[in-house]
Design an enzyme around this catalytic site. Structure first.
Site, PDB file in Angstrom:
ATOM      1  N   ASP A  34      -1.539  -0.934   6.399  1.00  0.00           N
ATOM      2  CA  ASP A  34      -1.459  -0.268   7.697  1.00  0.00           C
ATOM      3  C   ASP A  34      -2.814  -0.063   8.354  1.00  0.00           C
ATOM      4  O   ASP A  34      -2.881   0.435   9.476  1.00  0.00           O
ATOM      5  CB  ASP A  34      -0.782   1.099   7.559  1.00  0.00           C
ATOM      6  CG  ASP A  34      -1.685   2.118   6.865  1.00  0.00           C
ATOM      7  OD1 ASP A  34      -2.135   1.829   5.739  1.00  0.00           O
ATOM      8  OD2 ASP A  34      -1.939   3.179   7.448  1.00  0.00           O
ATOM      9  N   ASP A  59       0.874  -1.166   0.000  1.00  0.00           N
ATOM     10  CA  ASP A  59       0.000   0.000   0.000  1.00  0.00           C
ATOM     11  C   ASP A  59       0.917   1.223   0.000  1.00  0.00           C
ATOM     12  O   ASP A  59       2.128   1.110   0.232  1.00  0.00           O
ATOM     13  CB  ASP A  59      -0.888  -0.021   1.243  1.00  0.00           C
ATOM     14  CG  ASP A  59      -1.788   1.195   1.352  1.00  0.00           C
ATOM     15  OD1 ASP A  59      -2.277   1.670   0.315  1.00  0.00           O
ATOM     16  OD2 ASP A  59      -1.989   1.672   2.483  1.00  0.00           O
ATOM     17  N   ASP A 115      -0.113   5.042   1.168  1.00  0.00           N
ATOM     18  CA  ASP A 115      -0.339   5.923   2.312  1.00  0.00           C
ATOM     19  C   ASP A 115      -0.307   5.146   3.615  1.00  0.00           C
ATOM     20  O   ASP A 115      -1.089   4.212   3.817  1.00  0.00           O
ATOM     21  CB  ASP A 115      -1.683   6.639   2.171  1.00  0.00           C
ATOM     22  CG  ASP A 115      -1.718   7.560   0.962  1.00  0.00           C
ATOM     23  OD1 ASP A 115      -0.660   8.088   0.600  1.00  0.00           O
ATOM     24  OD2 ASP A 115      -2.804   7.744   0.389  1.00  0.00           O
TER      25      ASP A 115
END
Length: 333
Positions: A264, A75, A77
């Site tokens: 995250d 990922d 961000d």
């Protein structure tokens, strides 16, 4: 989120950020419950008890031999770079420029509220639609008292213009502040140097925003070495829908079970597991208290650098003991 969603928050709008913290957190808990109700309308998503969730996997079935490649998918961000606060600041700056007002209060997203948004709703436009349709139950006036939009077309137009301005503001912040999270570049370089590992980035953010982030943090040369880069503009459904990861597996022609995703947030975790992939969570300050293991996370660590995570620590157990082998056993939380 569907425009027909009628669920609303019945407390005084969460956007009133001058309330005491205790009251705010109570409302955030209510918002999370509402979010899970709304997410039930997303194809393939099923909520369970204790605000947990599972997905009906619709990953493609691909044949694999013993020497088939693996994939490491990042990922962007929160994983490659901690950008969530920069996103929040950019949204608030755009809201201020557009003079967004609801019930005589300016529209502004606090840190606590944005934490809920990023762990509930994928994509910037979806976050704004969720805020106006679910949290506040109304769209704002804007631009020197311009009335709130009353048709879906006008609502879409406002959100589109806000997102465009936010993206430009975000790119300016990225140019000043973008630094890769510890260990990310080292792990990515190990993977890029391994002929048996495909490497990609899968982000729900717009191509314009992510390309800027990747060029600043990875460098253009490293970015161009990626085997796949799928962004929010490339798919019809955003995380937590697994489509972005399903698409990555299809483009790479790799069995999803041989793919490891680094995420995250809960939104990203659901997308990865829904695609039938392994998922490592490198949590941030805004996500560290989430119960990722209850949602199927394979390993949870604070960051790649501080734990000394290497390619072998991830893939060697899968090669030696099978695709379902435990990974990062010595360093995970």
């Amino acid at each position: 989120l569907p425009s027909t969603t009628t669920t609303t928050i019945t407390t005084t709008t969460i956007a009133r950020h001058n309330e005491k913290e205790e009251g705010t957190m109570t409302k955030l808990a209510s918002l999370l419950a509402v979010a899970l109700t709304a997410l039930n309308s997303i194809d393939g998503f099923v909520t369970t008890s204790r605000h947990q969730a599972r997905r009906r996997t619709y990953a493609p079935a691909l044949s694999a031999s013993a020497d088939s490649p693996y994939a490491l998918l990042f990922d962007c961000d929160g994983v490659i770079i901690e950008t969530e606060e920069l996103h929040r600041l950019s949204y608030n700056a755009a809201f201020k420029e557009f003079n967004l007002i609801i019930e005589e209060e300016p529209v502004e997203w606090t840190v606590a509220y944005y934490d809920v948004l990023q762990n509930t709703v994928g994509g910037g436009k979806n976050k704004m639609f969720f805020h106006f349709r679910n949290t506040t139950g109304t769209f704002p006036t804007s631009e020197e008292g311009k009335p709130a939009p009353t048709t879906p077309e006008d609502e879409q137009d406002l959100v589109d213009r806000l997102q465009a301005r936010k993206t430009n503001l975000y790119k300016e912040l990225i140019a000043e502040k973008a630094i890769a999270r510890p260990g990310v570049l080292e792990l990515m370089d190990q993977a890029l140097a391994d002929e048996n590992i495909k490497v990609g980035v899968c982000s729900a953010s717009t191509k314009e925003a992510v390309t800027k982030v990747l060029d600043v943090t990875l460098g253009e040369e490293r970015r161009k070495k990626l085997d796949v880069c799928i962004l929010g503009d490339d798919v019809s459904k955003l995380k937590p829908d697994p489509l972005i990861y399903v698409t990555a597996a299809e483009k790479l022609n790799i069995d999803p079970a041989r793919c490891v995703v680094i995420e995250d947030s809960i939104v990203g975790l659901k997308a990865a597991k829904g695609a039938g992939m392994r998922c490592i969570i490198t949590y941030t300050a805004s996500t560290e208290n989430e119960d990722f293991y209850a949602l199927g996370c394979d390993a949870k660590i604070p960051e790649l650098g501080s734990t000394g995570t290497t390619l072998d620590m991830i893939f060697q157990p899968m090669k030696m003991d099978g695709l379902d082998a435990e990974i990062l056993t010595g360093v995970r939380d």
